[in-house]
Write an enzyme that holds these catalytic residues in place. Structure first.
Site, PDB file in Angstrom:
ATOM      1  N   TYR A 207      -1.601  -3.129  -9.931  1.00 52.44           N
ATOM      2  CA  TYR A 207      -0.941  -2.148  -9.073  1.00 52.44           C
ATOM      3  C   TYR A 207      -0.287  -1.008  -9.870  1.00 52.44           C
ATOM      4  O   TYR A 207       0.003   0.043  -9.309  1.00 52.44           O
ATOM      5  CB  TYR A 207       0.146  -2.805  -8.220  1.00 52.44           C
ATOM      6  CG  TYR A 207      -0.325  -3.862  -7.264  1.00 52.44           C
ATOM      7  CD1 TYR A 207      -1.680  -4.077  -7.007  1.00 52.44           C
ATOM      8  CD2 TYR A 207       0.589  -4.684  -6.618  1.00 52.44           C
ATOM      9  CE1 TYR A 207      -2.101  -5.068  -6.139  1.00 52.44           C
ATOM     10  CE2 TYR A 207       0.180  -5.676  -5.733  1.00 52.44           C
ATOM     11  CZ  TYR A 207      -1.165  -5.866  -5.510  1.00 52.44           C
ATOM     12  OH  TYR A 207      -1.569  -6.856  -4.649  1.00 52.44           O
TER      13      TYR A 207
ATOM     14  N   HIS B 113      -5.527 -12.686 -10.211  1.00 45.86           N
ATOM     15  CA  HIS B 113      -5.690 -11.715  -9.122  1.00 45.86           C
ATOM     16  C   HIS B 113      -7.054 -11.835  -8.447  1.00 45.86           C
ATOM     17  O   HIS B 113      -7.174 -11.658  -7.229  1.00 45.86           O
ATOM     18  CB  HIS B 113      -5.500 -10.290  -9.652  1.00 45.86           C
ATOM     19  CG  HIS B 113      -5.120  -9.311  -8.604  1.00 45.86           C
ATOM     20  ND1 HIS B 113      -4.407  -8.169  -8.872  1.00 45.86           N
ATOM     21  CD2 HIS B 113      -5.332  -9.288  -7.268  1.00 45.86           C
ATOM     22  CE1 HIS B 113      -4.208  -7.491  -7.755  1.00 45.86           C
ATOM     23  NE2 HIS B 113      -4.774  -8.143  -6.768  1.00 45.86           N
TER      24      HIS B 113
END
Length: 272
Positions: free
Chosen positions: A44, A102
């Site tokens: 992110y 992730h």
């Protein structure tokens, strides 16, 4: 108890794709609304800003649940633990509460990265570990590979997508699901059923969607930049959907609306 099933952490605040003032203001509003669980990721690019906002939020560190996720590019012996240490430094913490992989690796061989994930827990860098975007098969491999609990498989989960296979795998493996894209990036609001049901409970369409997810046994992550929506997304513990209304919503899973389609990113697997 699984950290995600503690009442104060069942409703998490996701930080993607926020940065800058939008991120800081949203975290401040989430703290004020009552959120104590926050989700970020190396991918992110906002771990440092998230860490700064949480460090300044006025809530004691031990009352927060901070989750971050390791980027698949770091699934090597040389890169994995240093990347986690860098995440902790960015987040201004000594240990992350939950550390997730992730995505599965592009080749689908999940065991090596799972062993690296376990090494991060053993090194004291993470209090709990889990995965994200795993298929049912991968969940079974994970259960056989990792010693000790995996606290979640964080996946796309909302009423417009049938995730029964993953829910079954969660029961079989003991790896609970948690949700992202909980309102299908607004797609749920094209279906009038949620507002109709909400009227009977004095709740909004979004609150009905989120309550449905929780009643499926799935802790959730939501994101908004609007304080009124942030607050409303949190205020979903004071009503219970009837079994009839749950069944009516269940029928919409046949819609098959998937946001994260195979091929969208190099690591997206062939979904169940």
């Amino acid at each position: 108890m699984n950290i995600y099933f503690q009442k104060s952490f069942q409703r998490g605040f996701g930080t993607f794709p926020l940065k800058g003032d939008d991120l800081r203001n949203a975290i401040d509003a989430a703290i004020a609304a009552g959120y104590r669980a926050f989700d970020t990721a190396q991918m992110y690019g906002n771990e440092a800003e998230t860490g700064a906002a949480l460090a300044a939020c006025g809530v004691a560190r031990e009352k927060l649940c901070i989750t971050t996720k390791v980027h698949p590019d770091n699934y090597t012996e040389a890169a994995f633990l240093p990347s986690v240490v860098a995440s902790l430094k960015a987040l201004q913490i000594d240990r992350v509460d939950v550390l997730l992989l992730h995505w599965p690796p592009a080749d689908g061989d999940v065991a090596p990265s799972l062993r690296l994930l376990q090494s991060a827990r053993e090194a004291g860098l993470a209090g709990a570990i889990g995965v994200s975007n795993y298929t049912a098969r991968m969940m079974h491999v994970a259960r056989a590979t990792v010693d000790g609990p995996l606290v979640t498989n964080q996946v796309e989960f909302h009423p417009l997508l049938d995730q029964r296979k993953l829910l079954a795998a969660a029961t079989e493996t003991g790896i609970p699901l948690s949700s992202y894209a909980s309102v299908a990036r607004g797609e749920v609001f094209k279906h009038g059923l949620f507002a109709e049901i909400g009227t009977a409970y004095g709740k909004s369409a979004a609150q009905v969607v989120l309550r449905w997810i929780l009643q499926k046994g799935v802790p959730l992550n939501t994101m908004s930049t609007k304080p009124e929506n942030i607050r409303a997304n949190f205020e979903i513990m004071d009503f219970t959907l009837s079994s009839i209304d749950m069944d009516r919503i269940d029928a919409l899973t046949a819609t098959g609306h998937r946001i994260v389609k195979t091929g969208l990113l190099p690591w997206v697997p062939e979904w169940d």
